[in-house]
Design an enzyme around this catalytic site. Structure first.
Site, short mmCIF file in Angstrom:
data_model
loop_
_atom_site.label_atom_id
_atom_site.label_comp_id
_atom_site.label_asym_id
_atom_site.label_seq_id
_atom_site.Cartn_x
_atom_site.Cartn_y
_atom_site.Cartn_z
N ASP A 111 0.49 -1.22 17.44
CA ASP A 111 0.62 -2.10 16.29
C ASP A 111 2.09 -2.01 15.88
OD1 ASP A 111 0.34 -3.80 14.17
OD2 ASP A 111 -1.37 -2.77 13.26
C1 BGC Z 1 -0.66 -5.88 11.75
C2 BGC Z 1 -1.05 -6.51 13.07
C3 BGC Z 1 -0.10 -7.62 13.41
C4 BGC Z 1 1.30 -7.05 13.47
C5 BGC Z 1 2.37 -8.06 13.83
C6 BGC Z 1 0.79 -5.48 11.75
O1 BGC Z 1 1.20 -5.07 10.48
O2 BGC Z 1 -1.47 -4.77 11.48
O3 BGC Z 1 -2.37 -6.99 13.00
O4 BGC Z 1 -0.47 -8.23 14.61
O5 BGC Z 1 1.62 -6.51 12.18
O6 BGC Z 1 2.55 -8.97 12.81
#
Ligand code: BGC
Length: 751
Positions: A267
């Site tokens: 993530d």
């Molecule tokens: C979120 C993800 C997301 C990523 C990119 C993170 O903070 O948890 O679900 O895909 O950011 O935006």
């Protein structure tokens, strides 16, 4: 646009890398994979320096990971999100103002799951795949498939269900639809990212049994049945180790037992340790700058850049670990648009808007109807539409899943479009979102920076706008019928990032109480007009003890996408017969849920999943707890009867057959739900678990025989002592119904 084809040929030890822009396009049309041999990929890896390899396994901008220009290997391009391709960021973190990035805004994940329609899951993915391709992306960061453990989770709207089987079935369609367009799915967040509070640090304490029975099956399904090419790790820890580099989760289960040959993407800022990331399965590190200085990212300082290089050069970690990651990345590139031609894609076409509409039509759930609905536009002269959400736009809200929608039809517009000049519509806002920044403490970011008690006080300080309320009540008084549209607001706006709490990333809700005085407003409307339909928008339920009994009709609309207003109006006026079914139990208060009454939520440093496998209806039904609306429940304007259940064992399969008859006077669709109950288990098991379902459409008066096949895994449980799935000999009841609390027919079989 990069539709380059790369052909690798290994000739007597020499590797030829041929890159071409068009030559083989026709030959590969319709294929999803050029099937480049593993040997060819290995030969390419042999050509790379350590720096080049490391470049491939960490970010090169906010949404790209690096390529190898010398070898013509492109960057890999990622995009959120689960229900629409997110706006363009360029290489940084701010949305570009003038980008051509308007997109189809589909209903949110929980709305998709409420359709219980696998074909719609596929079409949903197909829309996203086409639009991602048209925008030059390779990997789409979805679907969100974390289990809905508590109704307070701020991201429940992105997820699918409290039930692992339904999660997996809907997730698989999505993944296939997307990947058939050459865009990698990236199901997220593996695993147990069940809260936003302290999400970067929280340590979820979960038994092996609960992992395997509740939190893993959705991921296993999208990997094994959906063939997902990538997967996103989560921020949180499980039992002491960060999930993004978790030895058990990644190495033993995902890449070991499930034989996942794709890429584990972190993530954004979930990598916390170089050694663990190298050893325990993280393949691409993204977003680390978000926890450092996101205006000045130094990609060279990512955990899998310079620090990894030092560790390898010093001999502490073997380079083969990096090679394995690079191999997975190259494999992904050959599968996707990054190194393969999958056609041009398309965006904002009518066909996509139609799918957004179809999902909304089948995903909006009718929960209560004392005969008020459907409204008859020929019999009504004046309708009062009341509520801020009737005119609110939701597409750009919610956090990383935001979409710049080409358009968004609000409930008020949908109703106006449908009734035209036949009915007079009077609109009153009724309540307004209210913020007072000075009441908040903390610096934004995640909820850890602010105590829950303090936020609770903030909640209580919020009061209804009396003027708006009075106006709404007098409008309601004079109308023949009222449609109230309220619920959560799905956003952070008006506050620094992360400070608003209502159904959005980085914050959990505090409770399920209707905010901004809506409960009082609904009660007052009901007291002046007994023809009131309440529509709630939101990623989960709200408390309803105080308004539901006096409300003749209640529709739960989630966030239904760009055509949501159209679908809602069609349902309210009977042009569409509702067929959505709840993918989660609606109890009254969050305290009724096992994550709160038995386990912990949101914990403090650690969060104890003491409710174990008893999540959602597994708990409510087994312990016979009162709920407002059970899992799987949803009304129709027609009625159905179930008959002739036959359950036969054929070797290692169980064939379940039942007849469903539409006994009403209009066409409609019903979901046949198959639950399994183990009669004498040697360990505690829930009273029922969903193991099959099918949705059937039936003309008035007609019948269909539904056949659902269960394999033996549907009868197994994860044995806590043996640490494996076990099929115990004994008697099992197969239960068939149209919600977890409305079992119509049962039959027994033995294993
Ligand atoms: C979120 C993800 C997301 C990523 C990119 C993170 O903070 O948890 O679900 O895909 O950011 O935006």
């Amino acid at each position: 646009m990069k539709y380059k084809l790369f052909i690798l040929t290994v000739l007597a030890g020499t590797v030829l890398l041929i890159s071409c822009n068009s030559g083989l396009e026709t030959e590969n049309e319709g294929t999803s994979n050029m099937n480049v041999s593993e040997a060819a990929i290995d030969s390419l890896i042999n050509l790379m320096t350590l720096d080049e390899k490391l470049g491939l396994i960490h970010a090169s901008s906010s949404f790209t990971s690096g390529g190898v220009p010398r070898l013509d290997i492109p960057e890999l391009v990622f995009s959120d999100g689960p229900h629409g391709v997110r706006h363009e960021h360029g290489r940084g973190w701010y949305a570009l103002e003038d980008a051509d990035d308007e997109a189809t805004y589909l209903p949110v994940g929980i709305n998709l799951a409420s359709t219980w329609n696998r074909d719609l899951g596929y079409k949903f993915g197909e829309v996203l795949g086409n639009e991602a391709k048209e925008r030059g992306k390779d990997v789409l960061l979805g679907p969100g498939i974390n289990i809905i453990r508590s109704p307070l989770n701020g991201r429940n709207f992105e997820y699918l269900s409290e039930d692992p089987f339904l999660t997996g079935e809907m997730g698989v369609g999505y993944v296939k639809g997307l990947q058939d367009q050459g865009i990698a799915a990236c199901p997220k967040h593996y695993a147990a990212n069940n809260q936003e509070t302290d999400r970067h640090n929280i340590d979820a304490l979960i038994s092996r049994r609960a992992m395997h029975e509740i939190y893993f099956p959705g991921f296993k399904a999208v990997v094994q049945d959906g063939g997902a090419w990538s997967i996103m790790g989560a921020y949180n820890k499980i039992n002491g180790q960060y999930t993004t580099h978790h030895e058990y989760l990644n190495n033993e289960i995902l890449k070991g037992d499930w034989e996942f040959d794709g890429v584990v993407v972190s993530d954004w800022a979930s990598v916390k340790d170089t050694r663990e990331a190298l050893l325990y399965g993280t393949d691409i590190e993204m977003g680390t700058e978000l926890l450092r200085d996101f205006d000045n990212p130094v990609y060279e300082e990512f955990y899998l850049a310079r620090p990894a290089k030092e560790m390898i050069e010093s001999g502490e970690v073997d380079e083969s670990y990096v090679d394995d990651k690079v191999r997975r990345v190259l494999r992904l590139m050959h599968r996707t648009t990054a190194m393969n031609d999958h056609g041009p894609g398309k965006r904002n076409v009518e066909e996509h808007q139609q799918i957004a509409l179809d999902v909304a039509r089948e995903g909006i759930v009718l929960l209560k109807n004392d005969g008020l609905l459907p409204l008859d536009k020929n019999e009504i002269q004046t309708i009062a539409v009341i509520g801020h959400n009737a005119t609110r736009h939701f597409a750009e809200r919610g956090g990383s899943s935001q979409v710049r929608a080409l358009y968004e039809i609000t409930p008020l517009e949908g109703i106006r479009n449908l009734v035209g000049d036949d009915v007079e519509i009077v609109y009153a806002e009724g309540y307004e979102p209210y913020y007072d920044e000075s009441l908040f403490r903390g610096e934004g970011g995640d909820a850890a920076s602010q105590s829950r008690e303090n936020r609770q006080e903030v909640e209580l300080a919020r009061s209804a706008n009396q003027e708006l309320m009075q106006e709404a009540i007098s409008v309601a008084e004079q109308a023949d019928a009222v449609i109230f549209v309220g619920g959560w607001i799905h956003g952070h706006e008006g506050m620094p990032w992360g400070q608003g709490t209502y159904d959005a990333e980085a914050r959990d809700k505090l409770n399920l109480k209707l905010i901004f005085g809506q409960e009082e407003l609904i009660r007052k409307i009901n007291s002046v007009n007994d023809q009131t339909a309440v529509v709630i928008m939101g990623g989960s339920n709200v408390e309803m003890d105080n308004w539901l009994p006096d409300t003749p009709a209640y529709v739960h609309a989630w966030y239904p996408g760009m055509e949501g207003g159209t679908a809602l109006a069609e349902i309210l006026f009977g042009e569409v017969n509702p067929s959505g079914k709840l993918p989660m139990t609606f109890a009254n208060s969050h305290e009724d849920y096992p994550s709160h009454s038995i386990g912990e939520f949101p914990g403090d440093g650690t969060v104890d999943y003491a409710e174990d496998i008893y999540v959602g209806y597994r708990y409510f039904d087994t312990h016979n707890r009162q709920v407002h609306f059970p899992f799987g429940f949803g009304l129709s304007y027609t009625t159905f009867e179930f008959s002739d259940l036959k359950v036969d064992r054929e070797d290692d399969k169980v064939i379940v057959q039942s007849t469903v008859t539409n006994t009403g006077d209009r066409e409609g669709a019903e979901v046949v739900q198959v639950y399994v109950h183990h009669e004498n288990p040697s360990v505690d098991r829930p009273i029922r678990e969903l193991k099959g379902f099918d949705k059937v459409e039936l003309a008035a008066g007609s019948s269909a025989t539904v056949t659902i096949e269960l394999d033996e895994s549907a009868f197994k449980f994860y044995h806590p002592d043996q640490d494996e799935w076990v099929l115990e000999p004994g008697s099992y009841e197969v239960q068939v119904g149209n919600s977890s609390r409305d079992i119509k027919l049962t039959e027994k079989i033995n294993w």
